[in-house]
Design a protein around this motif. Sequence first.
Motif, PDB file in Angstrom:
ATOM      1  N   LYS A 227       0.883  -1.033   0.014  1.00 55.67           N
ATOM      2  CA  LYS A 227      -0.034  -0.091   0.088  1.00 55.67           C
ATOM      3  C   LYS A 227       0.792   1.222  -0.137  1.00 55.67           C
ATOM      4  O   LYS A 227       0.741   2.093  -0.710  1.00 55.67           O
ATOM      5  CB  LYS A 227      -1.014  -0.164   1.095  1.00 55.67           C
ATOM      6  CG  LYS A 227      -1.880  -1.336   1.419  1.00 55.67           C
ATOM      7  CD  LYS A 227      -2.722  -1.203   2.702  1.00 55.67           C
ATOM      8  CE  LYS A 227      -2.002  -1.418   3.878  1.00 55.67           C
ATOM      9  NZ  LYS A 227      -1.287  -2.463   4.272  1.00 55.67           N
ATOM     10  N   THR A 228       1.820   1.242   0.778  1.00 51.12           N
ATOM     11  CA  THR A 228       2.677   2.180   1.083  1.00 51.12           C
ATOM     12  C   THR A 228       3.457   2.678  -0.530  1.00 51.12           C
ATOM     13  O   THR A 228       3.541   3.651  -0.894  1.00 51.12           O
ATOM     14  CB  THR A 228       3.726   2.298   2.189  1.00 51.12           C
ATOM     15  OG1 THR A 228       2.871   2.172   3.332  1.00 51.12           O
ATOM     16  CG2 THR A 228       4.807   3.428   2.203  1.00 51.12           C
ATOM     17  N   THR A 229       3.982   1.532  -0.985  1.00 50.61           N
ATOM     18  CA  THR A 229       4.545   1.550  -2.293  1.00 50.61           C
ATOM     19  C   THR A 229       3.742   2.131  -3.315  1.00 50.61           C
ATOM     20  O   THR A 229       4.207   2.900  -4.031  1.00 50.61           O
ATOM     21  CB  THR A 229       5.063  -0.119  -2.452  1.00 50.61           C
ATOM     22  OG1 THR A 229       5.750  -0.613  -1.524  1.00 50.61           O
ATOM     23  CG2 THR A 229       5.810  -0.252  -3.872  1.00 50.61           C
TER      24      THR A 229
ATOM     25  N   CYS B 224      -2.823  10.037   2.057  1.00 52.58           N
ATOM     26  CA  CYS B 224      -2.735   9.744   3.576  1.00 52.58           C
ATOM     27  C   CYS B 224      -2.167   8.347   3.712  1.00 52.58           C
ATOM     28  O   CYS B 224      -2.884   7.380   3.515  1.00 52.58           O
ATOM     29  CB  CYS B 224      -3.997  10.215   4.385  1.00 52.58           C
ATOM     30  SG  CYS B 224      -4.582  11.863   3.709  1.00 52.58           S
ATOM     31  N   ASP B 225      -1.173   8.035   4.557  1.00 55.96           N
ATOM     32  CA  ASP B 225      -0.693   6.762   4.836  1.00 55.96           C
ATOM     33  C   ASP B 225      -0.948   6.371   6.101  1.00 55.96           C
ATOM     34  O   ASP B 225      -0.290   7.017   7.160  1.00 55.96           O
ATOM     35  CB  ASP B 225       0.754   6.524   4.669  1.00 55.96           C
ATOM     36  CG  ASP B 225       1.059   5.109   4.201  1.00 55.96           C
ATOM     37  OD1 ASP B 225       0.459   4.304   4.705  1.00 55.96           O
ATOM     38  OD2 ASP B 225       2.266   4.822   4.000  1.00 55.96           O
ATOM     39  N   GLU B 226      -2.154   5.716   6.469  1.00 55.12           N
ATOM     40  CA  GLU B 226      -2.588   5.383   7.738  1.00 55.12           C
ATOM     41  C   GLU B 226      -2.684   6.729   8.957  1.00 55.12           C
ATOM     42  O   GLU B 226      -2.011   6.682   9.625  1.00 55.12           O
ATOM     43  CB  GLU B 226      -1.942   4.206   8.324  1.00 55.12           C
ATOM     44  CG  GLU B 226      -1.709   3.203   7.694  1.00 55.12           C
ATOM     45  CD  GLU B 226      -1.157   1.988   8.301  1.00 55.12           C
ATOM     46  OE1 GLU B 226      -0.923   1.549   9.478  1.00 55.12           O
ATOM     47  OE2 GLU B 226      -0.168   1.107   7.557  1.00 55.12           O
ATOM     48  N   PRO B 227      -3.349   7.471   8.319  1.00 54.95           N
ATOM     49  CA  PRO B 227      -3.423   8.991   9.241  1.00 54.95           C
ATOM     50  C   PRO B 227      -3.713   8.869  10.515  1.00 54.95           C
ATOM     51  O   PRO B 227      -3.436   9.444  11.422  1.00 54.95           O
ATOM     52  CB  PRO B 227      -4.270  10.057   8.293  1.00 54.95           C
ATOM     53  CG  PRO B 227      -5.170   8.747   7.614  1.00 54.95           C
ATOM     54  CD  PRO B 227      -4.305   7.855   7.208  1.00 54.95           C
TER      55      PRO B 227
HETATM   56 MG   LIG Z   1       2.794   1.044   4.631  1.00 54.40          MG
END
Ligand SMILES: [Mg+2]
Lengths: 232, 385
Positions: A51-53, A172-175
Motif C-alpha cells: 500500500k505504501t509502495t 494519507c498513509d494510515e493517518p
Molecule cells: Mg505502509
Amino acid sequence: MSERNGALVHIERVNKTFRRGAEEIHILSQLNLEVPQGEFLALMGPSGSGKTTLLNLIGGLDRPTSGSVRIGGDSIDQMSNRRLAAWRARHIGLVFQFYNLLPVLTAERNVELPLLLTGLSSAQRRRHVEAALSVVGLTHRAKHYPRTLSGGEQQRTGIARAIVTDPTLLLCDEPTGDLDRKSGDEILALLQALNREHGKTIIMVTHDPHASARATRTVYLDKGRLSSEKPE
Amino acid sequence: MRGLGLVLSNLKRRKLRTALTMLCIFVAFVLFGLLCALKEAFTAGVTVAGADRLIVRHKVSLIMLLPVTYGPRMEQVPGVSAAMHFTWFNGIYQNEPKNFFATMPVTPERFLDMYPEYVLPDDQKKVWMEKRAGAIVGRTLAERFNWKIGDRVPLTSPIWPHKSGGAWEFEIVGVYDGAMKGTDTSGFYFRYDYFDEGRAQGEGMVGWYGVRVNDPDHADAVARAIDAEFANSPYETKAEPEGAFAQGFVQQIGNVSTMLIAILSAVFFTILLVAGTTMAQAVRERTAEIGVLKAVGFGNGRVLGLVLAESLVMTAAGGMTGLGAAWLFTAQGSPVPAMLPVFYLPTDALIVGVGMVLALGFAAGLLPALSAMRLPVAVALRKHV
Ligand SMILES: [Mg+2]
Ligand SMILES: Nc1ncnc2c1ncn2[C@@H]1O[C@H](COP(=O)(O)OP(=O)(O)OP(=O)(O)O)[C@@H](O)[C@H]1O
C-alpha cells in the motif's frame, strides 16, 4: 488538470519489484487504478501488501519498475528527479502515520515548510499558514513545538502542512494508525470535510474499516493487484 | 536565505554537541592566530631589513669596537651613499635588568635619514638636534613605561659607565612610529656627542656601522671594497648585507615556520574530523526529516545546500570568533615586549584564516551533505522522525 475520461490518477499496468540481495520481490504486478477528481478513496490490504509502495508511486516519491503513472495528464514516471521534486511541491500533499513533523520547528513553521519553495513573500506565507491552521482548528497551537502537542494535534498540524499549498491530491498513509478512536474520528471528519467542502481528491491507506467507511470508495490490495472486493 | 531559520534550529537541536564542536573550532583558530603572530614576530626583523643596507663590524667579533673616524672613510668608498655608526649601550632602567630594551647612541640626522622606517615628527626632530641629552623612543617602548615627551629618564650601563660615576640622564624629546606594521618600535636612541663626552673610557670608538649603498645589486661588491679599504689596519672590518646579519637566525626561522605549519596541519586535521563527525551524526539522526523535506518538494540541491549551510554556520561561529579573539589578544601588544618586540596578527594571515574557516566548513559538511542529497526519499521516509 483533468484527463479525457475525467480521472485525475491514471495508473496502467504498473509493476514494482524490489531487490533483496539476489532475490527479486514482486510487490505490484500489472496494477491498474483510476481515481476521478473529487474522490475520497480508501486503500486497504494486509501488512506488506504494498500500500505504501503504491502511494509512493502516485506521489512521485518512487518510480515504477514498469508501467505508466499519470497524474492529471503529467506522466510522472518520465520526469527527472529535479522536475519531480518541483511537481510534488505543487501537486501533492502528504500525511503520514507518525506525522513526520520536524521537532525543531514550531507548528506554524512546520506548516510553512512547503511554502519556502514558492515565491511567496513572508507576509503571504503567514496568511496561508494561518488559513491552513484554521481549517484544521489549530490556530491556538501555532507557536507550540510538536513534542508539546497531542497525537491528534500533531496529525492536524501534519494535515495543515499537506494542504497549505492547496495541492491537487492529498495522500494519507494510515493517518489514524497511531491515534486513539476519538482523535482518529476527528482526523477522519477533517479529511471528509476537506473532500466534501474543499473538493480535495484524497487517497487514504488504512487498516481500519471504521476509517474506510468515511471514504467514497474502498479498494483492496492483495498479491500485487487491486480489487473492489475484500479478499478472503 | 530562506531556510536559514531551519539551519539555525537544527544547530540548536543538540546544544551541547554543537557548543563543544564550536569550542574546538574556536580554540583551533585562536591557536592559528597566535601562531601566525608568533611567526611574524620571528621573521619581522628579516623581512623589514633594507636590501640596500650593509652592516660593517670588527672582523674578529661584533663586540670589538671600530674607530668613529671610519665613518667618513667608508663614505668615500664608491657605491656608498651614507654610513652610520651604532654602539651597544645596554642601558638599564631603574636598576632592573629585566627592564631590557635596545639603547644606542646615534647621530640624529644621519640616523633618521638612513632609517626612514622610523617616523619622527619634524618638530620633535628639531628639538632632538638642539638638546644634547635628548633621546627618542619607539612607540611600543614609550607605552611600556608610560613615558611622555619631557620626561627625564636615568639609565645605567654596565658597559659604558658615566665619568661622574652616576647614572646617565636623558630627556625624552620624541616618540617615533614605524612606517610599516612590522617595524620594531621598542628602541631608545640618543645622541653620540652626548655619549662620547660622558663616557669614562673608549672615546672615539663605536660598535658597528650601518652603511647604505646606492645600488642594492652591487651590495656584495661594495662590502668587499669596504673590507679592502680597512685591510691591514689595526681594525679590520667585515661587511655584510643587513638581511644576512640575521642569517644565523634565518635557518632557525625556516625551522620555526615548518614547525608551525606542522602543528597547524595536525590541529586542522583533527578539527576536520571533529566537525565532520558532528555533521555526519547530524545528518544520520535526521534521515526521516530529510525524507520529509524531499517529500514536500525540496530538491536535492536544496538539501545539499541546507547541510552545507549548517556546517558553514557552525564552523564560522567557532572559527570567526576564534580569529577575532586572537586578533583582540594580539592587538593588546606583545605579552613579552623584551623578547618579541614586534607582535601582531598580519592582515594576510587573517584573510588566510577566514579562508580556512570556510574551507573547513565546506570540507566537514561535504560528505554528509552528499549522502543526504543521495538518500532516496522513499527509503528515508521509512524511518520515523
Ligand atoms: Mg505502509
Ligand atoms: N526499498 C525497499 N527495498 C526492499 N524491499 C522493500 C522496500 N520498500 C518496501 N519493501 C518491501 O515491500 C513490501 C511492501 O511494503 P509496503 O511498505 O508498501 O507495505 P504496506 O502495505 O504499506 O505495509 P504496512 O501495512 O505494514 O504499512 C514489504 O515486504 C517491504 O518489506
